[in-house]
Scaffold this motif. Structure first.
Motif, short mmCIF file in Angstrom:
data_model
loop_
_atom_site.label_atom_id
_atom_site.label_comp_id
_atom_site.label_asym_id
_atom_site.label_seq_id
_atom_site.Cartn_x
_atom_site.Cartn_y
_atom_site.Cartn_z
N UNK B 290 22.38 40.59 33.72
CA UNK B 290 22.50 40.53 32.26
C UNK B 290 22.22 41.91 31.66
N UNK B 291 21.16 42.56 32.12
CA UNK B 291 20.80 43.86 31.55
C UNK B 291 21.88 44.89 31.85
N UNK B 292 22.47 44.79 33.04
CA UNK B 292 23.53 45.74 33.40
C UNK B 292 24.71 45.60 32.45
N UNK B 293 25.05 44.36 32.09
CA UNK B 293 26.16 44.16 31.16
C UNK B 293 25.92 44.82 29.81
N UNK B 294 24.66 44.87 29.38
CA UNK B 294 24.39 45.29 28.00
C UNK B 294 23.68 46.64 27.90
N UNK B 295 23.80 47.45 28.95
CA UNK B 295 23.20 48.79 28.87
C UNK B 295 23.62 49.53 27.59
N UNK B 296 24.91 49.53 27.24
CA UNK B 296 25.27 50.26 26.01
C UNK B 296 24.55 49.71 24.78
N UNK B 297 24.40 48.40 24.70
CA UNK B 297 23.71 47.81 23.55
C UNK B 297 22.23 48.15 23.53
N UNK B 298 21.61 48.10 24.70
CA UNK B 298 20.18 48.42 24.78
C UNK B 298 19.95 49.87 24.39
N UNK B 299 20.80 50.74 24.93
CA UNK B 299 20.63 52.16 24.63
C UNK B 299 20.91 52.44 23.16
N UNK B 300 21.88 51.74 22.60
CA UNK B 300 22.13 51.87 21.16
C UNK B 300 20.86 51.53 20.38
N UNK B 301 20.15 50.49 20.82
CA UNK B 301 18.89 50.13 20.16
C UNK B 301 17.84 51.22 20.32
N UNK B 302 17.76 51.79 21.53
CA UNK B 302 16.80 52.87 21.76
C UNK B 302 17.08 54.02 20.79
N UNK B 303 18.35 54.36 20.68
CA UNK B 303 18.71 55.50 19.85
C UNK B 303 18.39 55.21 18.38
N UNK B 304 18.71 54.00 17.93
CA UNK B 304 18.40 53.76 16.51
C UNK B 304 16.89 53.66 16.31
N UNK B 305 16.16 53.16 17.32
CA UNK B 305 14.70 53.16 17.20
C UNK B 305 14.18 54.58 17.02
N UNK B 306 14.71 55.48 17.87
CA UNK B 306 14.23 56.87 17.81
C UNK B 306 14.47 57.47 16.42
N UNK B 307 15.64 57.18 15.88
CA UNK B 307 15.94 57.76 14.56
C UNK B 307 15.18 57.02 13.45
N UNK B 308 14.96 55.72 13.66
CA UNK B 308 14.22 54.95 12.64
C UNK B 308 12.76 55.38 12.54
N UNK B 309 12.25 56.06 13.57
CA UNK B 309 10.86 56.51 13.46
C UNK B 309 10.69 57.41 12.24
N UNK B 310 11.79 57.99 11.76
CA UNK B 310 11.68 58.87 10.58
C UNK B 310 11.33 58.07 9.33
N UNK B 311 11.34 56.71 9.44
CA UNK B 311 10.98 55.91 8.25
C UNK B 311 9.48 55.71 8.11
N UNK B 312 8.70 56.12 9.12
CA UNK B 312 7.27 55.85 9.03
C UNK B 312 6.59 56.69 7.95
N UNK B 313 7.32 57.66 7.38
CA UNK B 313 6.74 58.40 6.25
C UNK B 313 6.35 57.44 5.14
#
Lengths: 266, 374
Positions: B290-313
């Motif tokens: 299951x995880x192998x099928x959705x690597x692109x989706x998981x990584x997309x989440x990682x990337x948006x998480x990383x950018x969303x950290x800028x909201x902690x201001x």
């Protein structure tokens, strides 16, 4: 590859080795009924399978034959009656279900190998994690069975790199690695190219000659004649007729059986 | 009848495929000037590049003031990017208000992240179990002690003083490491046959996904203290960590569930038939596929998480972007391109991090491809 199996299926089959125990019961089904919601799929099934029996279950599609053998390792639940496998009754108690599943191997129409694991890993996973066999020992057993189904050289490949017949032989070997008492076959050759059917049947015949208790849902009537000691015919969720293969094919009694046989035997 | 009979006498040997026309000119012809339309598009693209690249080059490099330059140089007319500003404030961008004399502590944290993280990410490096224990259990403890201080003779540094890239990396790494396992548990819970577990998981996922991250961060700031005993206060950074992790986990859960739905019933049945119980078949058969099928989706989440950290201001933290924004107003570097340069710098840092994650995920997709589509 196929020349070996063609030669062997046409050989004399040693029925003397296929002994049926007179006393030891492998499976006992008593008054079993099953419904899918309101649809009565299995009706009043009574069946006693002795150790060493080779039973072929035939019948038209939708007659409940697959459902019946899937109840024996509780991939399907029955709602009424008793199923006793190797002395353990199947109930909603999960520990008993797992106990039965450890002793009952199953081979599926679509092989259902684990595509992300190598052939060897497919064979060793359950022995290691269900039986607690040490890895080295599990691999040794796996190679023994891969040799038996004549594809040891494929051990490190992935299922996707094998032909259908090879995959099905791996699936049989995977079940055998758990050292089961009973083997269930759910249309094991129906998804195979015609040229590959024989290589799978050959493996099944070898198993029968080793005295394995087998229940096979199959349309391979040649196999039924050569190997089975009993043929069961099902229709509309019930057992319509059962007999020894010779009598079953030469002298069917029920109208439905006659019709079925006239359709499939030419 | 005989005229349709045919028996092959010689088998056709396999021949090499017809050779492609090779050479640079042939490549140009095939890819850029194949037709009139293609030629027009190619010329337009060349014109566009010619129009955009020289001024961009001039701004970023040609007319730019390199690090080490002075603010006067940055105030010249038609000046390019003021890298001198970045150079002089780089420590603030990395450490925030962390005391200068204690910079060695975050530096050790960065070093640990690389030294323990890199071997985690490279499959051929051995001792993965020890590595994982060190990375997921030992490192967080060591890092917390090291950064907060207050024991072992280390000067205490409250989290209010942490900032910049340090905060961005802490929230990202913790968020990424915690949200995936949490998301997997939520996805399993949502598929569970136990009605209470299932309802709770669905409620959590649908609630969190239906509100903006800013709201979750506010709620984490205001709600968390309510659940705590009177008098204790929850650290601001901890609130942000919890908020970001829970938020991302809800999305992750749905991505993972999508992957699990792609697994055929036969796989579950084969695992059951072999006697594997729920947790073993989930761990060895279902999740890896299951995880192998959705690597692109998981990584997309990682990337948006990383950018969303800028909201902690929003809850008062000075992450990388907020640190840059603060210094963009600094009067001592006041110059025409000061804030543009600051934003370009911040964007570049985010881009490097996100692009690395993206490339790394491609590597795994290729690595896990076992040539089986069933």
């Amino acid at each position: 590859m196929s020349d070996v199996s063609v030669a062997k299926v046409d050989r004399e089959i040693v029925r003397e080795k296929m002994t049926v125990s007179q006393t030891e019961v492998a499976i006992e089904i008593i008054g079993m009924n099953k419904w899918y919601a309101d649809f009565h799929v299995l009706r009043d099934i009574n069946l006693k399978v002795m150790k060493g029996e080779r039973i072929v279950i035939a019948g038209p599609s939708g007659s409940g034959k697959s459902t019946l053998i899937r109840c024996i390792n509780r991939l399907e639940e029955h709602q009424q009656g008793q199923i006793i496998v190797n002395g353990t009754e199947l109930t909603s108690d999960l520990r008993r279900v797992d106990e039965v599943r450890r002793e009952v191997g199953m081979v599926f129409q679509h092989f259902n190998l684990f595509p992300h694991l190598t052939i060897l890993q497919n064979l060793t996973l359950a022995p290691i994690w269900v039986r607690g066999t040490p890895k080295a020992e599990a691999e040794e057993t796996a190679m023994k069975y891969l040799n038996r189904v004549r594809i040891p050289e494929q051990a490190l490949k992935f299922p996707g790199q094998l032909s259908g017949g090879q995959q099905q032989r791996v699936a049989i070997a995977r079940s055998l690695c758990m050292n089961p008492e009973i083997m269930l076959f759910d249309e094991p050759t129906s998804a195979l190219d015609p040229e590959m059917v024989k290589e799978v049947l050959e493996v099944m015949i070898n198993l029968a000659e080793e005295g394995m208790t087998m229940l096979c849902v199959t349309h391979e009537m040649g196999f039924a004649r050569q190997v089975a000691n009993r043929v069961i015919f099902m229709d509309q969720g019930q057992i319509i007729e059962q007999n020894e293969p010779e009598a079953f094919f030469s002298n069917p009694q029920h109208e439905r059986t006659k019709l079925f046989l006239s359709q499939i035997l030419h | 009848m005989s005229d349709i009979a045919f028996v092959r006498s010689d088998m056709v040997p396999s021949k090499p495929a017809p050779g492609r026309t090779t050479g640079f000119a042939a490549w140009l012809k095939e890819n850029l000037f194949a037709s009139f339309g293609d030629t027009v598009l190619t010329l337009l693209a060349i014109l566009f590049i010619a129009w955009i690249v020289p001024p961009l080059f001039g701004f970023l490099i040609g007319n730019a003031v390199p690090p080490g330059g002075t603010v006067e140089q940055c105030r010249v007319e038609n000046v390019g990017a003021c890298w001198a500003y970045i150079g002089s404030e780089i420590e603030f961008f990395i450490y925030g208000f962390y005391p200068m004399s204690e910079y060695w502590r975050p530096n050790i944290v960065f070093a640990l992240l690389v030294l323990l993280g890199a071997p985690m990410l490279i499959p051929s490096v051995p001792y993965k179990v020890i590595n994982a224990v060190a990375f997921f259990l030992v490192m967080p403890v060591v890092d917390t002690i090291l950064l907060s201080g207050g024991m072992f003779g280390l000067r205490e540094v409250p989290t209010e003083q942490w900032g910049g890239l340090l905060i961005t990396l802490i929230i990202s790494v913790v968020g990424i490491s915690c949200s995936l396992p949490l998301g997997i548990l939520l996805a399993l819970g949502r598929q569970s046959k136990l009605p209470i577990v299932k309802t709770l998981c669905i409620a959590f996922i649908e609630l969190v996904r239906a509100v903006p991250l800013i709201t979750v961060l506010f709620m984490a700031s205001i709600m968390l203290p309510l659940f705590m005993p009177q008098g204790t206060s929850v650290d601001k950074l901890m609130r942000a960590l919890v908020g970001v992790t829970l938020f991302s986990a809800a999305y992750m859960a749905e991505v993972v569930r999508g992957g699990m739905q792609a697994i055929g019933r036969g796989q579950y049945e084969a695992a059951s038939a072999l006697g594997l119980g729920y947790w073993k078949s989930t761990a060895f058969i279902i999740l890896p596929q299951a995880l192998k099928h959705v690597i692109p989706g998981i990584v997309g989440n990682f990337i948006s998480l990383l950018k969303d950290t800028s909201l902690v201001y929003i809850v008062g933290m000075k992450d990388l972007l907020e640190a840059v924004k603060t210094k963009n107003d600094a009067i001592e570097w006041a110059s025409p391109t000061q804030s543009v340069t600051g934003y370009i710098f911040a964007a570049a840092v985010y881009w490097v991090m996100c692009f690395s994650i993206s490339r790394y995920s491609r590597y795994w997709e290729n690595r896990l491809n076992t040539g089986h589509k069933r």
